[in-house]
Motif scaffolding. Structure first.
Motif, mmCIF file in Angstrom:
data_model
loop_
_atom_site.group_PDB
_atom_site.id
_atom_site.type_symbol
_atom_site.label_atom_id
_atom_site.label_comp_id
_atom_site.label_asym_id
_atom_site.label_seq_id
_atom_site.Cartn_x
_atom_site.Cartn_y
_atom_site.Cartn_z
ATOM 1 N N VAL A 84 36.162 36.215 34.711
ATOM 2 C CA VAL A 84 35.990 36.088 36.138
ATOM 3 C C VAL A 84 35.708 37.640 36.513
ATOM 4 O O VAL A 84 36.204 38.573 36.162
ATOM 5 C CB VAL A 84 37.402 35.615 36.754
ATOM 6 N N VAL A 85 34.483 37.444 37.294
ATOM 7 C CA VAL A 85 34.014 38.932 37.785
ATOM 8 C C VAL A 85 34.573 38.764 39.325
ATOM 9 O O VAL A 85 34.507 37.952 40.338
ATOM 10 C CB VAL A 85 32.651 38.942 38.015
ATOM 11 N N LEU A 86 35.473 39.947 39.583
ATOM 12 C CA LEU A 86 36.006 40.130 40.929
ATOM 13 C C LEU A 86 35.347 41.349 41.528
ATOM 14 O O LEU A 86 35.050 42.447 41.040
ATOM 15 C CB LEU A 86 37.602 40.833 40.655
ATOM 16 N N ASP A 87 34.715 41.088 42.805
ATOM 17 C CA ASP A 87 33.653 42.104 43.452
ATOM 18 C C ASP A 87 34.225 42.260 44.794
ATOM 19 O O ASP A 87 34.442 41.628 45.600
ATOM 20 C CB ASP A 87 32.387 41.451 43.563
ATOM 21 N N SER A 135 41.019 46.937 48.666
ATOM 22 C CA SER A 135 42.507 46.702 48.546
ATOM 23 C C SER A 135 42.900 45.145 48.266
ATOM 24 O O SER A 135 43.823 45.176 47.185
ATOM 25 C CB SER A 135 43.187 46.881 50.025
ATOM 26 N N VAL A 136 42.103 44.283 48.750
ATOM 27 C CA VAL A 136 42.365 42.807 48.431
ATOM 28 C C VAL A 136 42.189 42.568 46.970
ATOM 29 O O VAL A 136 43.034 41.917 46.040
ATOM 30 C CB VAL A 136 41.729 41.940 49.262
ATOM 31 N N ILE A 137 40.959 42.930 46.493
ATOM 32 C CA ILE A 137 40.616 42.736 45.057
ATOM 33 C C ILE A 137 41.735 43.413 44.095
ATOM 34 O O ILE A 137 41.676 42.675 43.129
ATOM 35 C CB ILE A 137 39.004 43.276 45.042
ATOM 36 N N LEU A 138 41.951 44.520 44.390
ATOM 37 C CA LEU A 138 43.103 44.934 43.403
ATOM 38 C C LEU A 138 44.295 44.281 43.423
ATOM 39 O O LEU A 138 44.835 44.215 42.369
ATOM 40 C CB LEU A 138 43.246 46.500 43.785
ATOM 41 N N LYS A 139 44.675 43.552 44.380
ATOM 42 C CA LYS A 139 46.034 42.713 44.540
ATOM 43 C C LYS A 139 45.810 41.501 43.617
ATOM 44 O O LYS A 139 46.580 40.906 43.066
ATOM 45 C CB LYS A 139 46.384 42.485 45.924
ATOM 46 N N VAL A 140 44.483 40.920 44.048
ATOM 47 C CA VAL A 140 43.871 39.847 42.965
ATOM 48 C C VAL A 140 43.926 40.109 41.640
ATOM 49 O O VAL A 140 44.711 39.280 40.915
ATOM 50 C CB VAL A 140 42.711 39.438 43.369
ATOM 51 N N GLN A 141 43.526 41.441 41.319
ATOM 52 C CA GLN A 141 43.415 41.985 39.761
ATOM 53 C C GLN A 141 44.800 42.109 39.424
ATOM 54 O O GLN A 141 45.237 41.440 38.067
ATOM 55 C CB GLN A 141 42.750 43.251 39.627
ATOM 56 N N ALA A 142 45.903 42.555 40.071
ATOM 57 C CA ALA A 142 47.206 42.763 39.652
ATOM 58 C C ALA A 142 47.939 41.223 39.400
ATOM 59 O O ALA A 142 48.634 41.051 38.519
ATOM 60 C CB ALA A 142 47.925 43.506 40.591
ATOM 61 N N LEU A 143 47.507 40.423 40.328
ATOM 62 C CA LEU A 143 48.162 39.009 40.223
ATOM 63 C C LEU A 143 47.566 38.235 38.845
ATOM 64 O O LEU A 143 48.174 37.382 38.385
ATOM 65 C CB LEU A 143 47.863 38.234 41.318
ATOM 66 N N LEU A 144 46.273 38.380 38.688
ATOM 67 C CA LEU A 144 45.878 37.706 37.366
ATOM 68 C C LEU A 144 45.816 38.447 36.030
ATOM 69 O O LEU A 144 45.248 37.899 34.976
ATOM 70 C CB LEU A 144 44.156 37.338 37.771
ATOM 71 N N SER A 145 46.202 39.940 36.041
ATOM 72 C CA SER A 145 46.292 40.660 34.912
ATOM 73 C C SER A 145 46.872 39.958 33.846
ATOM 74 O O SER A 145 46.710 40.229 32.458
ATOM 75 C CB SER A 145 46.411 41.715 35.149
ATOM 76 N N GLY A 146 48.036 39.173 34.075
ATOM 77 C CA GLY A 146 48.585 38.686 33.069
ATOM 78 C C GLY A 146 48.272 37.344 32.487
ATOM 79 O O GLY A 146 49.190 36.919 31.498
ATOM 80 N N GLU A 147 47.361 36.979 33.048
ATOM 81 C CA GLU A 147 46.901 35.484 32.403
ATOM 82 C C GLU A 147 45.938 35.678 31.158
ATOM 83 O O GLU A 147 44.991 36.100 31.128
ATOM 84 C CB GLU A 147 46.113 34.845 33.596
ATOM 85 N N GLU A 148 46.675 34.900 30.274
ATOM 86 C CA GLU A 148 46.161 35.074 28.826
ATOM 87 C C GLU A 148 44.776 34.587 28.611
ATOM 88 O O GLU A 148 44.121 35.006 28.069
ATOM 89 C CB GLU A 148 47.121 34.359 27.801
ATOM 90 N N ILE A 192 42.430 34.437 31.020
ATOM 91 C CA ILE A 192 41.505 34.880 32.043
ATOM 92 C C ILE A 192 40.969 36.610 31.666
ATOM 93 O O ILE A 192 41.991 37.233 31.482
ATOM 94 C CB ILE A 192 41.848 34.975 33.428
ATOM 95 N N LYS A 193 39.677 36.694 31.512
ATOM 96 C CA LYS A 193 39.507 38.045 31.288
ATOM 97 C C LYS A 193 38.659 38.476 32.632
ATOM 98 O O LYS A 193 37.791 37.996 33.124
ATOM 99 C CB LYS A 193 38.186 38.118 30.207
ATOM 100 N N LEU A 194 39.107 39.541 33.270
ATOM 101 C CA LEU A 194 38.747 40.327 34.468
ATOM 102 C C LEU A 194 37.828 41.001 34.274
ATOM 103 O O LEU A 194 37.781 42.034 33.248
ATOM 104 C CB LEU A 194 40.070 40.663 35.199
ATOM 105 N N VAL A 195 36.700 41.188 34.925
ATOM 106 C CA VAL A 195 35.721 42.261 34.880
ATOM 107 C C VAL A 195 35.654 42.656 36.379
ATOM 108 O O VAL A 195 35.245 41.712 37.313
ATOM 109 C CB VAL A 195 34.137 41.508 34.401
ATOM 110 N N MET A 196 35.842 43.844 36.767
ATOM 111 C CA MET A 196 35.500 44.381 37.937
ATOM 112 C C MET A 196 34.364 45.204 38.304
ATOM 113 O O MET A 196 33.884 45.877 37.584
ATOM 114 C CB MET A 196 36.878 45.367 38.349
ATOM 115 N N THR A 197 33.852 44.803 39.537
ATOM 116 C CA THR A 197 32.521 45.574 39.720
ATOM 117 C C THR A 197 32.979 47.038 40.391
ATOM 118 O O THR A 197 31.912 47.833 40.276
ATOM 119 C CB THR A 197 31.684 44.774 40.995
ATOM 120 N N ARG A 198 33.914 47.059 40.769
ATOM 121 C CA ARG A 198 34.346 48.655 41.220
ATOM 122 C C ARG A 198 35.936 48.556 41.364
ATOM 123 O O ARG A 198 36.741 47.432 41.873
ATOM 124 C CB ARG A 198 33.873 49.167 42.363
ATOM 125 N N THR A 199 36.644 49.702 40.855
ATOM 126 C CA THR A 199 37.930 49.675 41.225
ATOM 127 C C THR A 199 38.343 51.047 41.879
ATOM 128 O O THR A 199 39.869 51.280 42.092
ATOM 129 C CB THR A 199 38.867 49.834 39.771
#
Length: 476
Positions: free
Chosen positions: A301-304, A328-341, A343-350
């Motif tokens: 999943v790519v979060l932009d 701010s919102v995207i980083l909160k989504v990243q934190a919520l999904l980071s523990g999902e086995e 789901i691999k998260l790819v961020m366009t920017r952090t």
């Protein structure tokens, strides 16, 4: 992409009692050029079918036909569409898609439904009822007379759902005489010329049909209502499992044109059939086609976070930047999904950097992402407010609808619905997976802006986005 199919018949010259009824063949005009196929388009089961080769090759696609399998393959290096004669199931990039009418083989020419061509290959389709012609516009050509603007991430002129659009000089081209329900369809009787505009809204679910440049017939409309005393009329429907009622009213301060709202208790798609010979417009209600995502052990999943760095995005009424909110919102989504086995998260920017639009969609395509979610905040007039979810390609519509069902209630702001953007957005157009752009609220609004930068709203939005992603991937 939805367009109006008109059934056209006319009487040939001669003595009236001997007049012969002939079918009018629609003209096909691609980017202003009239196409002349060897086999003419046909109308079958209220759908227009056109020769696939002349239309798609003119758009730069390669067409191959397998005689043994009776299959036609249309491809351009990015998209691949495989269709089989007499089979309503096609494969778009190896995903099954349903057609209302199966492809036909006539005189060694394959004909496919025009609407399906538009939905699958991103071709804009416009039906001109006055001159009985189908206009096709390739993805690189916007519908006239609009000139395509440069790529932009944020829509600049949102359509606020059922908000009125003023018309300075109304011209009446048709009269609406009746609305009624009849066997899975809403029927409008009219005379003259009509050009319906139709769109869907959520929360609650509705289908809205506007008829600009028309009026309720001065001689009488059924069911009767006095608009000088009542804001709207209502036709109750008890014979359909999803359609509850049809409301009819006026829209536009100056135009006062007819508007019909179909109130639903569940999601439904629609088809328009406009029979100009008898002056009858039918809105058929059809079940949406749902294609499940194949089960996988790991989803990407790519979060932009939109904008960033040298590009602040919109500036709020208190001089805060959109890029700050998005991240701010995207980083909160990243934190919520980071523990999902799964789901691999790819961020366009952090951080506060600026990846270009091409950087963003190329990254998503290169990692073969399963989903792409871009977060934004909008800006327009001070009076405009609310939450919107945008998509461009048809394969993103289901994801957009699902996500919005969680996002809109979470914001607590005005629900402006799910929108297919009329000017393609780069990150939702040039990605190859279901891709959506979320406009959480309006930084230009005194209603929205004070809430957008609160931890409470951002946390609710992040939970909604994370839930929408997991629901789309069938992980919950």
């Amino acid at each position: 992409m939805l367009f109006v199919v008109s059934v056209m018949l006319f009487l040939s010259a001669g003595i009236v009692h001997a007049a012969k009824v002939e079918a009018v063949v629609p003209q096909l005009i691609l980017d202003g050029k009239t196409l002349k196929p060897d086999v003419a388009p046909i109308i079958m089961s209220n759908s227009v079918l056109i020769p696939v080769r002349i239309a798609t090759e003119s758009l730069g696609f390669k067409v191959d036909y397998d005689n043994k399998k009776r299959q036609v393959t249309v491809s351009n290096g990015v998209k691949q569409l495989i269709m089989t004669i007499d089979n309503k199931t096609a494969l778009l990039d190896n995903e099954p898609k349903q057609m209302l009418v199966a492809p036909q083989l006539i005189s060694n020419t394959t004909l496919i439904p025009l609407r399906f061509l538009g939905d699958s290959l991103g071709v804009s389709v416009v039906w001109d009822n006055k001159i009985k012609s189908v206009f096709l516009y390739s993805p690189d050509n916007s519908t006239p007379p609009v000139t395509e603007p440069p790529e932009t991430e944020t829509p600049t002129k949102p359509d606020d759902g059922e908000v009125d659009t003023p018309v300075t000089t109304p011209v009446i081209n048709g009269n609406i005489y009746e609305v009624r329900y009849e066997t899975n369809s809403v029927v409008l009787k009219y005379d003259g010329v009509i050009a319906p505009s139709i769109f869907k809204l959520d929360n609650p679910k509705r289908i809205v049909v506007d008829l600009p440049n028309t009026q309720y017939a001065p001689s009488g409309f059924l069911p009767a209502v006095d608009f000088s005393k009542e804001a709207e009329g209502k036709l109750l429907v008890t014979e359909h499992p999803a359609l509850q009622s049809v409301r009819y009213s006026l829209f536009g301060e100056a135009s006062k044109a007819p508007r019909f709202v179909l109130d639903l208790n569940q999601n439904m798609d629609y088809e328009l059939i406009n029979d100009t010979t008898i002056g009858e417009l039918r809105i058929f209600l059809v079940q949406p086609v749902s294609v499940p995502i194949p089960s996988k052990s790991l989803y990407t999943v790519v979060l932009d976070a939109g904008h960033g760095g040298s590009d602040p995005g919109a500036i709020s009424i208190t001089k805060r930047t959109e890029k700050e909110f998005n991240l701010s919102v995207i980083l909160k989504v990243q934190a919520l999904l980071s523990g999902e086995e799964k789901i691999k998260l790819v961020m366009t920017r952090t951080t506060d950097t600026f990846p270009t639009l091409a950087d963003r969609y190329n990254l998503a395509n290169s990692v073969k992402a399963d989903l792409f979610v871009s977060v934004h905040a909008n800006s327009y007039t001070p009076a405009t407010n609310g939450t919107e979810t945008y998509y461009t390609r048809e394969d993103s519509k289901a994801f957009a609808t699902l996500m919005h069902s969680y996002l809109a209630p979470a914001t607590g702001l005005k629900d402006n619905g799910v929108r297919r953007h009329s000017v393609n957005l780069a990150v939702t157009t040039k990605t190859t997976m279901p891709a959506i752009l979320l406009e959480i609220g309006y930084l230009s609004s005194q209603i929205d802006e004070p809430q957008l930068f609160t931890e409470d709203l951002q946390n609710r939005v992040a939970v909604a986005i994370a839930t929408g992603i997991k629901k789309q991937l069938k992980l919950i």
